[in-house]
Design a protein around this motif. Structure first.
Motif, PDB file in Angstrom:
ATOM      1  N   ASN A 620      -8.744  20.260  51.979  1.00  0.00           N
ATOM      2  CA  ASN A 620      -8.019  18.911  51.911  1.00  0.00           C
ATOM      3  C   ASN A 620      -8.758  17.901  51.032  1.00  0.00           C
ATOM      4  O   ASN A 620      -8.616  16.569  51.466  1.00  0.00           O
ATOM      5  CB  ASN A 620      -8.226  18.342  53.379  1.00  0.00           C
ATOM      6  N   THR A 621      -9.210  18.353  49.909  1.00  0.00           N
ATOM      7  CA  THR A 621      -9.675  17.561  49.181  1.00  0.00           C
ATOM      8  C   THR A 621      -8.780  16.710  48.486  1.00  0.00           C
ATOM      9  O   THR A 621      -7.737  16.796  48.069  1.00  0.00           O
ATOM     10  CB  THR A 621     -10.452  17.989  47.683  1.00  0.00           C
ATOM     11  N   ASN A 622      -9.013  15.269  48.608  1.00  0.00           N
ATOM     12  CA  ASN A 622      -8.341  14.138  48.027  1.00  0.00           C
ATOM     13  C   ASN A 622      -7.981  14.141  46.489  1.00  0.00           C
ATOM     14  O   ASN A 622      -9.126  14.386  45.867  1.00  0.00           O
ATOM     15  CB  ASN A 622      -8.617  12.710  48.400  1.00  0.00           C
ATOM     16  N   HIS A 623      -6.901  14.361  46.074  1.00  0.00           N
ATOM     17  CA  HIS A 623      -6.723  14.125  44.647  1.00  0.00           C
ATOM     18  C   HIS A 623      -6.065  12.724  44.163  1.00  0.00           C
ATOM     19  O   HIS A 623      -5.790  12.137  44.910  1.00  0.00           O
ATOM     20  CB  HIS A 623      -5.522  15.308  44.243  1.00  0.00           C
ATOM     21  N   GLU A 624      -6.605  12.664  42.948  1.00  0.00           N
ATOM     22  CA  GLU A 624      -6.278  11.195  42.215  1.00  0.00           C
ATOM     23  C   GLU A 624      -4.938  10.804  42.410  1.00  0.00           C
ATOM     24  O   GLU A 624      -4.231   9.862  42.514  1.00  0.00           O
ATOM     25  CB  GLU A 624      -6.695  11.171  40.778  1.00  0.00           C
ATOM     26  N   HIS A 625      -3.882  12.191  42.154  1.00  0.00           N
ATOM     27  CA  HIS A 625      -2.711  11.892  41.955  1.00  0.00           C
ATOM     28  C   HIS A 625      -1.760  12.627  42.955  1.00  0.00           C
ATOM     29  O   HIS A 625      -1.999  13.674  43.538  1.00  0.00           O
ATOM     30  CB  HIS A 625      -1.920  12.192  40.631  1.00  0.00           C
ATOM     31  N   SER A 626      -0.409  12.120  43.428  1.00  0.00           N
ATOM     32  CA  SER A 626       0.059  12.544  44.318  1.00  0.00           C
ATOM     33  C   SER A 626       1.754  12.930  43.582  1.00  0.00           C
ATOM     34  O   SER A 626       2.236  11.835  42.797  1.00  0.00           O
ATOM     35  CB  SER A 626       0.511  11.956  45.540  1.00  0.00           C
ATOM     36  N   PHE A 627       2.322  13.908  43.772  1.00  0.00           N
ATOM     37  CA  PHE A 627       3.473  13.966  43.001  1.00  0.00           C
ATOM     38  C   PHE A 627       4.582  14.952  43.921  1.00  0.00           C
ATOM     39  O   PHE A 627       5.539  14.471  44.365  1.00  0.00           O
ATOM     40  CB  PHE A 627       3.616  14.933  41.849  1.00  0.00           C
ATOM     41  N   PHE A 628       4.005  16.224  44.367  1.00  0.00           N
ATOM     42  CA  PHE A 628       5.151  17.154  44.957  1.00  0.00           C
ATOM     43  C   PHE A 628       5.298  16.579  46.435  1.00  0.00           C
ATOM     44  O   PHE A 628       6.370  16.682  47.069  1.00  0.00           O
ATOM     45  CB  PHE A 628       4.627  18.442  44.907  1.00  0.00           C
ATOM     46  N   THR A 629       4.421  15.916  46.821  1.00  0.00           N
ATOM     47  CA  THR A 629       4.660  15.339  48.412  1.00  0.00           C
ATOM     48  C   THR A 629       5.811  14.126  48.290  1.00  0.00           C
ATOM     49  O   THR A 629       6.407  14.116  49.269  1.00  0.00           O
ATOM     50  CB  THR A 629       3.390  14.561  48.470  1.00  0.00           C
ATOM     51  N   ASP A 630       6.275  13.745  47.158  1.00  0.00           N
ATOM     52  CA  ASP A 630       7.364  12.858  47.090  1.00  0.00           C
ATOM     53  C   ASP A 630       8.555  13.490  47.031  1.00  0.00           C
ATOM     54  O   ASP A 630       9.622  12.899  46.851  1.00  0.00           O
ATOM     55  CB  ASP A 630       7.091  11.709  46.027  1.00  0.00           C
ATOM     56  N   ILE A 631       8.466  14.961  46.665  1.00  0.00           N
ATOM     57  CA  ILE A 631       9.853  15.561  46.389  1.00  0.00           C
ATOM     58  C   ILE A 631      10.199  16.123  47.722  1.00  0.00           C
ATOM     59  O   ILE A 631       9.485  16.703  48.569  1.00  0.00           O
ATOM     60  CB  ILE A 631       9.450  16.797  45.479  1.00  0.00           C
ATOM     61  N   GLU A 632      11.390  15.987  48.121  1.00  0.00           N
ATOM     62  CA  GLU A 632      12.084  16.548  49.456  1.00  0.00           C
ATOM     63  C   GLU A 632      12.199  17.921  49.270  1.00  0.00           C
ATOM     64  O   GLU A 632      12.495  18.363  48.364  1.00  0.00           O
ATOM     65  CB  GLU A 632      13.351  15.893  49.630  1.00  0.00           C
TER      66      GLU A 632
END
Length: 632
Positions: A620-632
């Motif tokens: 569950n390492t936090n990553h600098e960026h998020s992308f796929f989480t915003d894709i439904e």
């Protein structure tokens, strides 16, 4: 042994220096240009009237009648009146009483004497009051007045001596000054828009002129200990203070409050003649300041509304926003607001620093509701542009960029007040940031509405055969890219990044919707097309200045997975994908694999299992960026 009448007369005259004439030692009259011209007389400069010498026999042994003394008083014959009053007073001494006179007779005579002294005091007050109407005054009468006052002050404490001679003299001086000020012309607001500044200018000149004449024409009539000039200065202050309070009731406009404050604090200095007493009481001055602040706030609010009205005319007439020399779209509204606040503060710099801070603070606070009003009017008056032709739509975008720039500039230019009004500026920053963010979001929402129909046509059989929809997307992005060149930093960076992120997200999300499945050899064609389009987008966003460089590898990762000849080799491609985009889910990877080939196979199952292992190892390492989480 009983004292003789002659010895009684000598007693009265023991300290009596009545009826002096003066040739004085007054400096030659100088031209007076300002109130500061008047300075205290040099300490070694004395104005001492020459003493008249009278023989004791000049006091009548028998005083004239009360009616005759009254006549002397009424006709300004002060010498005769006072000598007879002294004679009458001698007759009332116990040693001079007629044998057989009753106590009630004595009381009545003393009462009549006091009435006559009162009449003399009133007459002297009239003479002093009228002496303010310079130069038409009888200076010899003033010599008599001053000497009578001094003599009566020496007799204070004696039986029957009348009190308040010096106070009556000062009251007369004050009333004379009031009479002088009443003669200063005062137009109504209807007669002259500059009625108050003009009147205050004339008032200041009248004070200068009057004090000048006091100095040159009245000082020689009084002994030095009367402090005549200082008394007139003090009375001028008192009378002007009263006058200003009456003027305040007529003041309603900001410029008139300013004129009043400028006169009180600046034009009529409190250190005149060493008098530290303020022109008006602090409480009254604070009332004027409070009224000024209230009027200024209303004036500022009205001008802000006028700014909105001016901008409304621009929207109605569909005028293109101005472009500055450095190529940015701009409205004058930020400059107008800054100049207005600076003018308020600048006007008060020489008057009252604290009042200036209060005014700036008030302006900054009033800007907060102004933003809400502006945003509402802007939205209502420009929304119709979106239902018109392409040019109007572009104009709508230009307007948004213009006000993003203008309010960002306003925020920067108001930083100069941060030291003196830190709380107001910080709140203002939040309000401006909120407004510019909403303007950018509105712009972004419109961009999304333009792009989304064409994005929805991606990753389909039609998409594989034609570039129509993609070219439309590129055209729209390029159009916004050109418009963004006129947007100032930092807003332009935020907006470009938002556009880049949204296009990338919408493009990739089409793979997850399972609208189409490529079967060999079409998966290779799809991979090639995806990589070409992704690189074209990459090139475009590099030119636009996007800082989201972490998005660039994603298209290549996905195209490599889709174009891989055998499924078992896909496992080798998962590690960089999961490492750089750890928020991709099993469901989303399965969707990408289905786009490549929706058939079921053991190899596809092994790919999913390998993906699951990689995700587990990543934890569950936090990553600098998020992308796929915003894709439904």
């Amino acid at each position: 042994m009983e004292k003789s009448p002659t010895s009684n007369v000598k007693s009265v005259f023991r300290r009596f220096s009545l009826f002096r004439k003066s040739d004085g030692h007054i400096k030659k009259k100088q031209s007076i240009r300002s109130l500061k011209t008047f300075k205290s007389e040099d300490k070694d400069e004395k104005v001492t009237p020459e003493t008249f010498e009278f023989k004791t026999t000049e006091i009548p042994l028998k005083p004239c009648s009360d009616s005759q003394i009254k006549d002397y008083i009424q006709t300004d014959m002060l010498k005769e009146a006072y000598l007879n009053l002294l004679s009458l007073e001698l007759k009332l001494k116990p040693s001079a009483l007629v044998e057989g006179e009753s106590h009630s007779d004595l009381v009545n005579k003393e009462k009549d004497l006091n009435l006559l002294y009162g009449a003399l005091m009133d007459k002297m007050s009239v003479i002093v009051r009228n002496s303010s109407a310079l130069p038409s005054c009888n200076k010899e009468l003033l010599v008599y007045v001053a000497t009578i006052i001094l003599e009566e002050e020496k007799r204070q404490g004696e039986r029957g001596a009348m009190q308040g001679w010096r106070d009556a003299w000062r009251d007369a001086v004050l009333n004379g000054v009031r009479d002088t000020l009443k003669k200063v012309p005062l137009d109504s607001r209807e007669q002259n828009a500059s009625w108050l500044p003009v009147h205050l200018g004339l008032l200041g000149n009248a004070v200068v002129e009057h004090l000048g004449k006091v100095k040159t024409e009245l000082l020689s009539s009084y002994p030095a200990d009367f402090n005549v000039f200082e008394t007139y200065v003090s009375c001028h202050r008192e009378a002007i203070g009263e006058h200003l309070k009456s003027l305040l009731e007529k003041v309603t406009e900001l410029k008139d409050y300013y004129a009043l404050l400028d006169f009180i604090i600046h034009s009529y200095p409190s250190d005149l003649q060493g008098h530290q007493r303020a022109l008006i009481m602090e409480e009254d001055l604070n009332k004027i300041k409070t009224s000024y602040c209230h009027c200024q706030k209303e004036d500022f609010k009205l001008k802000l509304e006028n700014f909105i009205i001016l901008e409304t005319e621009v929207w109605k007439k569909k005028k293109s926003p101005e472009i500055t020399e450095d190529g940015f779209r701009s409205s004058k509204i930020d400059k107008d607001i800054c100049q207005l606040i600076a003018s308020y503060a600048g006007n008060l710099e020489k008057i009252d620093e604290n009042l200036g801070k209060s005014v700036v603070s008030s302006c900054l606070e009033e800007l907060n509701p102004f933003y809400t009003r502006f945003e509402k009017e802007f939205s209502q008056h420009t929304v119709s542009l979106l239902t018109s032709d392409l040019l109007d739509c572009c104009l709508w975008v230009e307007y948004h960029i213009t006000y993003i720039n203008s309010f960002s500039s306003l925020k920067e230019n108001l930083q100069c007040y941060k030291e003196s009004c830190s709380a107001q500026v910080e709140k203002l920053e939040k309000e401006v940031d909120g407004l510019t963010q909403r303007l950018r979001q509105t712009l972004m929402d419109h961009f999304k509405s333009e792009v989304k129909p064409y994005m929805d046509g991606m990753m389909t059989k039609k998409w594989l055969k034609t570039d129509e929809d993609f070219k439309e997307v590129i055209s729209i992005v390029e159009n916004y890219s050109g418009l963004c060149k006129s947007m100032r930093a930092p807003s332009v960076q935020i907006f470009v990044n938002d556009v880049h992120y949204y296009v990338a997200k919408e493009y990739v999300s089409q793979l997850m919707k399972k609208k189409y499945s490529c079967k060999k050899p079409k998966n290779e064609d799809a991979a090639i097309k995806l990589k070409e389009q992704w690189n074209e987008l990459r090139k475009l966003f590099v030119e636009m200045g996007s800082s989201l460089k972490w998005l660039y590898p994603l298209g290549n990762y996905l195209s490599d997975i889709i174009g891989m000849e055998t499924e078992k080799n896909i496992k080798d491609l998962l590690h960089p994908l999961v490492s750089n985009y750890p928020d991709i889910s099993k469901k989303q990877l399965s969707a990408v694999l289905s786009f490549r080939d929706n058939g079921l196979s053991l190899e596809k199952h092994n790919v999913i299992n390998h993906f699951t292992v990689l995700k587990r190892e990543a934890g569950n390492t936090n990553h600098e960026h998020s992308f796929f989480t915003d894709i439904e």
